[in-house]
Scaffold this motif. Structure first.
Motif, PDB file in Angstrom:
ATOM      1  N   LEU A 144      11.794  29.543  12.853  1.00 58.46           N
ATOM      2  CA  LEU A 144      11.021  30.584  12.445  1.00 58.46           C
ATOM      3  C   LEU A 144      10.246  30.788  11.478  1.00 58.46           C
ATOM      4  O   LEU A 144       9.484  31.631  11.144  1.00 58.46           O
ATOM      5  N   TYR A 145      10.519  29.739  10.346  1.00 62.44           N
ATOM      6  CA  TYR A 145       9.841  29.698   9.304  1.00 62.44           C
ATOM      7  C   TYR A 145       8.726  28.891   9.268  1.00 62.44           C
ATOM      8  O   TYR A 145       9.045  27.531   9.437  1.00 62.44           O
ATOM      9  N   LYS A 146       7.556  29.220   9.102  1.00 60.50           N
ATOM     10  CA  LYS A 146       6.474  28.381   9.281  1.00 60.50           C
ATOM     11  C   LYS A 146       6.141  27.316   7.891  1.00 60.50           C
ATOM     12  O   LYS A 146       5.750  26.242   7.877  1.00 60.50           O
ATOM     13  N   THR A 147       6.639  28.085   6.719  1.00 60.85           N
ATOM     14  CA  THR A 147       6.647  27.096   5.516  1.00 60.85           C
ATOM     15  C   THR A 147       7.654  27.773   4.713  1.00 60.85           C
ATOM     16  O   THR A 147       8.528  28.457   4.816  1.00 60.85           O
ATOM     17  N   ARG A 148       8.107  26.835   3.499  1.00 56.14           N
ATOM     18  CA  ARG A 148       9.100  27.128   2.611  1.00 56.14           C
ATOM     19  C   ARG A 148       9.107  28.272   1.768  1.00 56.14           C
ATOM     20  O   ARG A 148      10.058  29.060   1.353  1.00 56.14           O
ATOM     21  N   GLU A 149       7.685  28.808   1.717  1.00 53.04           N
ATOM     22  CA  GLU A 149       7.566  30.013   0.975  1.00 53.04           C
ATOM     23  C   GLU A 149       8.006  31.259   1.738  1.00 53.04           C
ATOM     24  O   GLU A 149       8.545  31.877   1.228  1.00 53.04           O
ATOM     25  N   LYS A 156       6.353  16.051   5.421  1.00 55.87           N
ATOM     26  CA  LYS A 156       6.363  16.903   4.316  1.00 55.87           C
ATOM     27  C   LYS A 156       7.120  18.251   4.714  1.00 55.87           C
ATOM     28  O   LYS A 156       8.151  18.328   3.972  1.00 55.87           O
ATOM     29  N   GLU A 157       6.692  18.520   5.871  1.00 56.80           N
ATOM     30  CA  GLU A 157       7.357  19.830   6.443  1.00 56.80           C
ATOM     31  C   GLU A 157       8.759  19.595   6.842  1.00 56.80           C
ATOM     32  O   GLU A 157       9.916  20.203   6.477  1.00 56.80           O
ATOM     33  N   GLN A 158       8.962  18.391   7.362  1.00 56.58           N
ATOM     34  CA  GLN A 158      10.431  17.943   7.639  1.00 56.58           C
ATOM     35  C   GLN A 158      11.439  17.899   6.326  1.00 56.58           C
ATOM     36  O   GLN A 158      12.536  18.359   6.181  1.00 56.58           O
ATOM     37  N   LYS A 159      10.776  17.483   5.216  1.00 58.31           N
ATOM     38  CA  LYS A 159      11.400  17.315   4.034  1.00 58.31           C
ATOM     39  C   LYS A 159      11.706  18.704   3.544  1.00 58.31           C
ATOM     40  O   LYS A 159      12.943  18.929   2.859  1.00 58.31           O
ATOM     41  N   ASP A 160      10.806  19.501   3.562  1.00 60.82           N
ATOM     42  CA  ASP A 160      10.996  21.014   3.116  1.00 60.82           C
ATOM     43  C   ASP A 160      12.048  21.687   3.820  1.00 60.82           C
ATOM     44  O   ASP A 160      13.012  22.251   3.274  1.00 60.82           O
ATOM     45  N   LEU A 161      12.110  21.358   5.100  1.00 58.71           N
ATOM     46  CA  LEU A 161      13.225  21.942   6.004  1.00 58.71           C
ATOM     47  C   LEU A 161      14.569  21.508   5.518  1.00 58.71           C
ATOM     48  O   LEU A 161      15.488  22.268   5.584  1.00 58.71           O
ATOM     49  N   VAL A 184       0.842  -1.082   0.163  1.00 55.37           N
ATOM     50  CA  VAL A 184      -0.031  -0.007  -0.104  1.00 55.37           C
ATOM     51  C   VAL A 184       0.981   1.146   0.068  1.00 55.37           C
ATOM     52  O   VAL A 184       1.841   1.468   0.840  1.00 55.37           O
ATOM     53  N   VAL A 185       0.654   2.077  -0.815  1.00 53.97           N
ATOM     54  CA  VAL A 185       1.416   3.307  -0.860  1.00 53.97           C
ATOM     55  C   VAL A 185       1.294   4.171   0.240  1.00 53.97           C
ATOM     56  O   VAL A 185       0.197   4.675   0.764  1.00 53.97           O
ATOM     57  N   PRO A 186       2.123   4.584   1.274  1.00 57.41           N
ATOM     58  CA  PRO A 186       1.961   5.082   2.334  1.00 57.41           C
ATOM     59  C   PRO A 186       1.656   6.653   2.044  1.00 57.41           C
ATOM     60  O   PRO A 186       2.336   7.420   1.303  1.00 57.41           O
ATOM     61  N   VAL A 187       0.598   7.250   2.827  1.00 52.89           N
ATOM     62  CA  VAL A 187       0.226   8.606   2.606  1.00 52.89           C
ATOM     63  C   VAL A 187       1.381   9.389   3.390  1.00 52.89           C
ATOM     64  O   VAL A 187       1.617   9.166   4.569  1.00 52.89           O
ATOM     65  N   MET A 188       1.784  10.565   2.768  1.00 54.71           N
ATOM     66  CA  MET A 188       2.905  11.221   3.342  1.00 54.71           C
ATOM     67  C   MET A 188       2.119  12.127   4.346  1.00 54.71           C
ATOM     68  O   MET A 188       1.365  13.007   3.908  1.00 54.71           O
ATOM     69  N   GLN A 189       2.582  11.900   5.536  1.00 58.92           N
ATOM     70  CA  GLN A 189       1.877  12.799   6.810  1.00 58.92           C
ATOM     71  C   GLN A 189       2.427  13.972   6.488  1.00 58.92           C
ATOM     72  O   GLN A 189       3.625  14.383   6.379  1.00 58.92           O
ATOM     73  N   PRO A 190       1.572  15.319   6.755  1.00 58.63           N
ATOM     74  CA  PRO A 190       1.853  16.515   6.679  1.00 58.63           C
ATOM     75  C   PRO A 190       3.366  16.798   7.379  1.00 58.63           C
ATOM     76  O   PRO A 190       4.156  17.676   6.985  1.00 58.63           O
ATOM     77  N   VAL A 191       3.459  16.304   8.343  1.00 62.92           N
ATOM     78  CA  VAL A 191       4.620  16.495   9.433  1.00 62.92           C
ATOM     79  C   VAL A 191       6.003  16.114   8.451  1.00 62.92           C
ATOM     80  O   VAL A 191       6.868  16.833   8.503  1.00 62.92           O
TER      81      VAL A 191
END
Ligand SMILES: Cn1cc(C(=O)NCCN)ccc1=O
Length: 117
Positions: free
Chosen positions: A67-72, A10-15, A1-8
């Protein structure tokens, strides 16, 4: 089963990407004008002309202090830094040219890590 990427995750990958990108910027040959805040004693008009100073050390510290909430938000600070440079420097000056070069390098890295859909 394809694991659904948890938002958490996703943010770690962005960081991780944001940290990786700034590390590459810091060692770039054209990073020298951006490593530290502009010296306002050397450039007394800077504070009056540039309302929101920004540099790589400040961005790195904001990343490390979470201090950055998002990659944007992170991307906004880098573009602010490059826009400040265009405001204060002639395009054909050494700092102006370094700014255009480093901006181009950054935008390429940004698209590598976060391909536009
Ligand atoms: C970003 N920026 C850097 C400088 C500069 O001279 N930095 C060298 C530090 N050794 C001057 C104007 C400017 O907008």
């Amino acid at each position: 089963v394809v694991p659904v990427m948890q938002p958490v995750q996703k943010e770690q990958k962005d960081l991780q990407s944001c940290k990786s990108i700034i590390s590459e910027l810091e060692v770039h040959e054209d990073a020298w004008p951006f490593l530290l805040p502009v010296n306002t004693r050397q450039f007394p008009t800077y504070k009056k002309i540039i309302k929101k100073p920004m540099d790589l050390s400040a961005i790195k510290k904001k990343l490390d202090d979470n201090l950055y909430k998002t990659r944007e938000e992170y991307c906004e600070d880098l573009r602010l830094m490059f826009n400040n440079c265009e405001t204060f420097n002639e395009d054909d000056s050494p700092v102006g040219k370094a700014g255009h070069n480093l901006r181009s390098f950054f935008e390429t890295k940004w698209n590598e890590h976060f391909p536009p859909t």
